[in-house]
Write a protein that holds these residues in place. Sequence first.
Motif, short mmCIF file in Angstrom:
data_model
loop_
_atom_site.label_atom_id
_atom_site.label_comp_id
_atom_site.label_asym_id
_atom_site.label_seq_id
_atom_site.Cartn_x
_atom_site.Cartn_y
_atom_site.Cartn_z
N PHE A 176 60.81 55.14 0.90
CA PHE A 176 62.14 54.80 0.26
C PHE A 176 61.71 53.77 -1.07
N ARG A 177 60.83 53.01 -1.00
CA ARG A 177 60.42 51.85 -2.20
C ARG A 177 59.80 52.74 -3.23
N ARG A 178 59.37 54.02 -3.13
CA ARG A 178 58.92 54.63 -4.34
C ARG A 178 59.89 55.43 -5.01
N TYR A 179 61.08 55.36 -4.78
CA TYR A 179 62.11 56.44 -5.31
C TYR A 179 63.29 55.58 -6.03
N THR A 180 63.90 56.04 -7.19
CA THR A 180 65.00 55.41 -7.57
C THR A 180 66.08 55.82 -6.79
N VAL A 181 67.05 54.91 -6.61
CA VAL A 181 68.08 55.13 -5.69
C VAL A 181 69.40 54.66 -6.57
N ALA A 182 70.29 55.61 -6.48
CA ALA A 182 71.95 55.24 -7.15
C ALA A 182 72.94 55.36 -6.14
N TRP A 183 73.90 54.79 -6.67
CA TRP A 183 75.31 54.63 -6.04
C TRP A 183 76.28 55.55 -6.70
N PHE A 184 76.79 56.50 -6.21
CA PHE A 184 77.88 57.37 -6.49
C PHE A 184 79.37 56.99 -5.50
N ARG A 185 80.41 57.49 -6.21
CA ARG A 185 81.50 57.51 -5.34
C ARG A 185 82.51 58.65 -5.60
N GLN A 186 83.34 58.77 -4.65
CA GLN A 186 83.89 60.04 -4.65
C GLN A 186 85.71 59.51 -4.21
N VAL B 246 63.22 61.16 4.75
CA VAL B 246 63.92 59.79 4.49
C VAL B 246 65.46 59.88 4.95
N GLN B 247 66.13 58.97 5.87
CA GLN B 247 67.61 58.90 5.92
C GLN B 247 68.08 57.81 5.46
N LEU B 248 69.53 57.97 4.75
CA LEU B 248 69.83 56.73 4.18
C LEU B 248 71.35 56.46 4.93
N MET B 249 71.74 55.18 4.99
CA MET B 249 72.90 54.77 5.74
C MET B 249 73.60 53.71 4.82
N GLU B 250 74.68 54.14 4.62
CA GLU B 250 75.72 52.96 3.66
C GLU B 250 76.32 52.04 4.88
N SER B 251 76.58 50.80 4.40
CA SER B 251 77.41 49.80 5.14
C SER B 251 78.01 48.98 4.22
N GLY B 252 78.98 48.17 4.66
CA GLY B 252 79.68 46.95 3.92
C GLY B 252 80.91 47.42 3.41
N GLY B 253 81.28 48.68 3.47
CA GLY B 253 82.70 48.95 2.76
C GLY B 253 83.89 48.25 3.72
N GLY B 254 84.97 48.54 3.10
CA GLY B 254 86.15 47.94 3.83
C GLY B 254 87.20 47.72 2.84
N GLN C 87 83.65 53.61 3.06
CA GLN C 87 84.89 53.69 2.42
C GLN C 87 85.40 52.37 1.81
N VAL C 88 85.43 52.28 0.62
CA VAL C 88 85.88 51.07 -0.07
C VAL C 88 87.52 51.16 -0.52
N THR C 89 88.39 50.25 -0.14
CA THR C 89 89.65 50.68 -0.46
C THR C 89 90.26 49.22 -1.17
N VAL C 90 90.80 49.18 -2.23
CA VAL C 90 91.14 47.95 -3.17
C VAL C 90 92.69 48.00 -3.07
N SER C 91 93.44 47.17 -2.66
CA SER C 91 94.83 47.10 -2.69
C SER C 91 95.05 46.37 -4.07
N VAL D 7 85.17 56.61 -1.72
CA VAL D 7 83.89 56.57 -0.58
C VAL D 7 82.74 56.36 -1.45
N TYR D 8 81.81 55.38 -0.99
CA TYR D 8 80.93 55.19 -1.94
C TYR D 8 79.41 55.70 -1.15
N TYR D 9 78.68 56.37 -1.89
CA TYR D 9 77.67 56.99 -1.64
C TYR D 9 75.90 56.50 -2.03
N CYS D 10 75.13 56.31 -1.31
CA CYS D 10 73.80 56.07 -1.93
C CYS D 10 73.03 57.33 -1.69
#
Length: 128
Positions: free
Chosen positions: A29-39, A2-10, A123-127, A92-95
């Motif tokens: 993918f539907r059989r696995y727990t998924v998490a979000w991390f950030r760095q 399985v490959q994962l692709m994140e989108s929606g940052g800005g 990438q998520v940037t909050v000003s 930077v947010y990763y799944c």
Amino acid sequence: QVQLMESGGGLAQAGASLRLFCTASERTFRRYTVAWFRQVPGNEREFVAAIAYNGGPKNYADSVKGRFAISRDDDNTVYLQMDSLKPEDTAVYYCALDRTVTRFRLSSITDTTEYAVWGQGTQVTVSS
């Protein structure tokens, strides 16, 4: 594999909202727990949220409780709704995909070594 692709940052202002998407290449993918991390550069990868393979149990880092919501659809996408954004959410947010099928284990949910597949990050940037 399985490959994962994140989108929606800005770029967003403090108090605004963003929605992140994690899309998988295969329906297994539907059989696995998924998490979000950030760095943030220079820091370790930090757990944000996780959702069980069946869409039931969820877990959040204290820093995002009440502001972020993780969900998944019946297909190949996991979402991270981020409201009331703060400058300290900038990262930077990763799944990531759990290495074990049909498991949701709270004792290791924040451990990056328990995840076998990672996306490239968004990438998520909050000003202020």
